[in-house]
Design a protein around this motif. Structure first.
Motif, PDB file in Angstrom:
ATOM      1  N   LEU A  23       1.151  -0.981   0.001  1.00 18.17           N
ATOM      2  CA  LEU A  23      -0.065  -0.561   0.039  1.00 18.17           C
ATOM      3  C   LEU A  23       0.975   1.268  -0.276  1.00 18.17           C
ATOM      4  N   CYS A  24       1.853   0.928   0.905  1.00 20.90           N
ATOM      5  CA  CYS A  24       2.527   2.383   0.482  1.00 20.90           C
ATOM      6  C   CYS A  24       4.579   2.008   0.498  1.00 20.90           C
ATOM      7  N   HIS A  26       6.855   2.101   1.856  1.00 26.14           N
ATOM      8  CA  HIS A  26       7.893   0.977   3.267  1.00 26.14           C
ATOM      9  C   HIS A  26       7.401  -0.903   2.701  1.00 26.14           C
ATOM     10  N   ILE A  30       4.891  -8.370   7.535  1.00 26.50           N
ATOM     11  CA  ILE A  30       4.768  -9.016   8.567  1.00 26.50           C
ATOM     12  C   ILE A  30       4.373 -10.026   9.067  1.00 26.50           C
ATOM     13  N   GLY A  36       1.775  -3.769  10.471  1.00 26.52           N
ATOM     14  CA  GLY A  36       3.041  -2.875   9.658  1.00 26.52           C
ATOM     15  C   GLY A  36       2.929  -1.707  10.746  1.00 26.52           C
ATOM     16  N   ILE A  37       4.928  -0.981   9.665  1.00 31.97           N
ATOM     17  CA  ILE A  37       5.067   0.154  10.244  1.00 31.97           C
ATOM     18  C   ILE A  37       3.773   1.405  10.804  1.00 31.97           C
ATOM     19  N   CYS A  38       3.029   1.366   9.630  1.00 36.14           N
ATOM     20  CA  CYS A  38       2.078   2.674  10.457  1.00 36.14           C
ATOM     21  C   CYS A  38       1.031   2.278  11.440  1.00 36.14           C
ATOM     22  N   ARG A  41      -2.214  -1.845  10.448  1.00 42.60           N
ATOM     23  CA  ARG A  41      -2.263  -3.064   9.189  1.00 42.60           C
ATOM     24  C   ARG A  41      -2.013  -4.293  10.188  1.00 42.60           C
TER      25      ARG A  41
HETATM   26  S1  SF4 Z   1       1.765  -1.796   6.442  1.00 38.97           S
HETATM   27 FE1  SF4 Z   1       1.216   0.059   6.551  1.00 38.97          FE
HETATM   28  S2  SF4 Z   1       3.717   0.930   6.777  1.00 38.97           S
HETATM   29 FE2  SF4 Z   1       3.326  -1.280   5.870  1.00 38.97          FE
HETATM   30  S3  SF4 Z   1       3.719  -0.676   3.614  1.00 38.97           S
HETATM   31 FE3  SF4 Z   1       1.451  -1.597   4.532  1.00 38.97          FE
HETATM   32  S4  SF4 Z   1       0.694   0.927   4.759  1.00 38.97           S
HETATM   33 FE4  SF4 Z   1       3.360   1.239   3.871  1.00 38.97          FE
END
Ligand code: SF4
Length: 341
Positions: A23-24, A26, A30, A36-38, A41
């Motif tokens: 999605l982003c 990074h 996981i 995730g870092i955010c 998720r």
């Molecule tokens: S889990 Fe969150 S931080 Fe990691 S890639 Fe997906 S959106 Fe980005």
């Protein structure tokens, strides 16, 4: 209303119940049971879930100028929503109370996409903004609501750090009208040290958003000693002119000490004025200053005859010499979105 767990889009399953999110930029790997870092998720038994789907931390009807967005439906209201979490870790975050909190700690209420669209229409808003925290990590929810909103003739706005991947941005394209993106600096070093991210993916998503037909408007928070040199700001402006076009509105905003960055003063207005003049000199048609109440450089001027087209005071605006997209003084075409198509 209790919402069921919502499976994420934009991820692939890998070995041993691990997943990779796309999605982003990074692109987090996981493991089972992890986030995730955010922070929003979550991998449960090899399935990635969008934990903030339909979960609202902030809800307001704002003047669109507050985003700030000056060339997209000017003078209208925008129904604005935020949740929690962020994929950046900016030391100067101004919304840290929601971006850095967790689902468990936050006060959240549920709002189904259809209900959000109804509230937007009832409030007299011309658009919906996903804002306050990073909308990229709210992808599934914004996509569902935005698709309904678009069908109802509402504008749709991301106020974003631009770290979304190309594939996720392409998925939003049929419904997303405006990409109000932060260009936080023009060095990778700044993005790495201050935000925990990289510069190039942000630049790439700006270019792609434009190619996909979105209205793109940028904001740069000018921070003393970190990104305020004329060399860096000039390089950033040149890049925008070359890659996004000279009609891209760019906002240069004053920094105020916040969150973990309290070791420096607010940005002097004189620094911002210098950058504004430089932007004009380099050929940018619509530079603006931000976080400087009641400044003449918040107005929109015709790039040809310099007539005042839109006057702004704080978040209120008044269209004075603009007929559709035309300056009524000299006839110049002004690049501004007045209606959603
Ligand atoms: S889990 Fe969150 S931080 Fe990691 S890639 Fe997906 S959106 Fe980005």
């Amino acid at each position: 209303m209790v919402m069921a767990l919502h499976e994420a889009r934009q991820y692939t399953k890998t070995e041993n119940d691990a997943v990779q999110c796309s999605l982003c930029n990074h692109r987090c790997k996981i493991n089972e049971g992890g986030h995730g870092i955010c922070g929003v998720r979550h991998n449960e038994k090899g399935t990635l879930y969008a934990m903030t789907y339909g979960k609202i931390s902030s809800e307001a009807v704002d003047p669109i100028e507050k985003k700030p967005l000056f060339h997209y439906l000017p003078g209208t209201l925008s129904y604005s929503l935020g949740s929690v979490g962020c994929n950046f870790h900016c030391q100067h975050c101004q919304n840290w109370h929601i971006s850095r909190t967790t689902l468990e700690r936050a006060h959240l209420h549920n709002l189904a996409p259809k209900e959000g669209v109804s509230r937007a229409i009832e409030s007299g808003s011309a658009s919906i903004s996903w804002t306050y925290n990073e909308p990229t990590i709210w992808h599934e929810y914004a996509l569902d609501m935005g698709t309904l909103a678009h069908r109802q003739g509402l504008g749709t706005i991301y106020v974003t750090n631009g770290y979304i991947t190309k594939e996720a941005l392409r998925e939003l394209a049929p419904m997303l009208g405006a990409f109000r993106v932060d260009l936080k600096a023009f060095t990778d070093d700044f993005y790495k040290k201050i935000c925990g991210a990289r510069l190039q993916p942000v630049l790439d998503s700006c270019v792609l958003a434009r190619e996909l037909g979105m209205h793109v408007e940028t904001v740069t928070l000018v921070i003393p000693g970190l990104n305020d040199s004329m060399e860096e700001q000039s390089a950033l402006i040149r890049w925008v002119i070359e890659h996004l076009g000279p009609a891209t509105p760019m906002h240069f905003s004053a920094f105020h000490p916040d969150y973990k960055m309290t070791d420096r003063d607010a940005t002097p207005v004189a620094t911002l004025e210098k950058i504004y003049k430089k932007a004009k000199e380099l050929g940018l048609r619509f530079p603006y200053l931000g976080n400087v109440y009641n400044h003449e450089y918040e107005n929109t001027y015709c790039p040809k005859c310099n007539a005042t087209l839109i006057e702004r005071k704080g978040f209120s605006s008044r269209i004075v010499r603009l007929d559709g997209q035309q300056c009524t003084n000299c006839g110049e075409k002004i690049e501004i979105v007045r209606h959603v198509s």
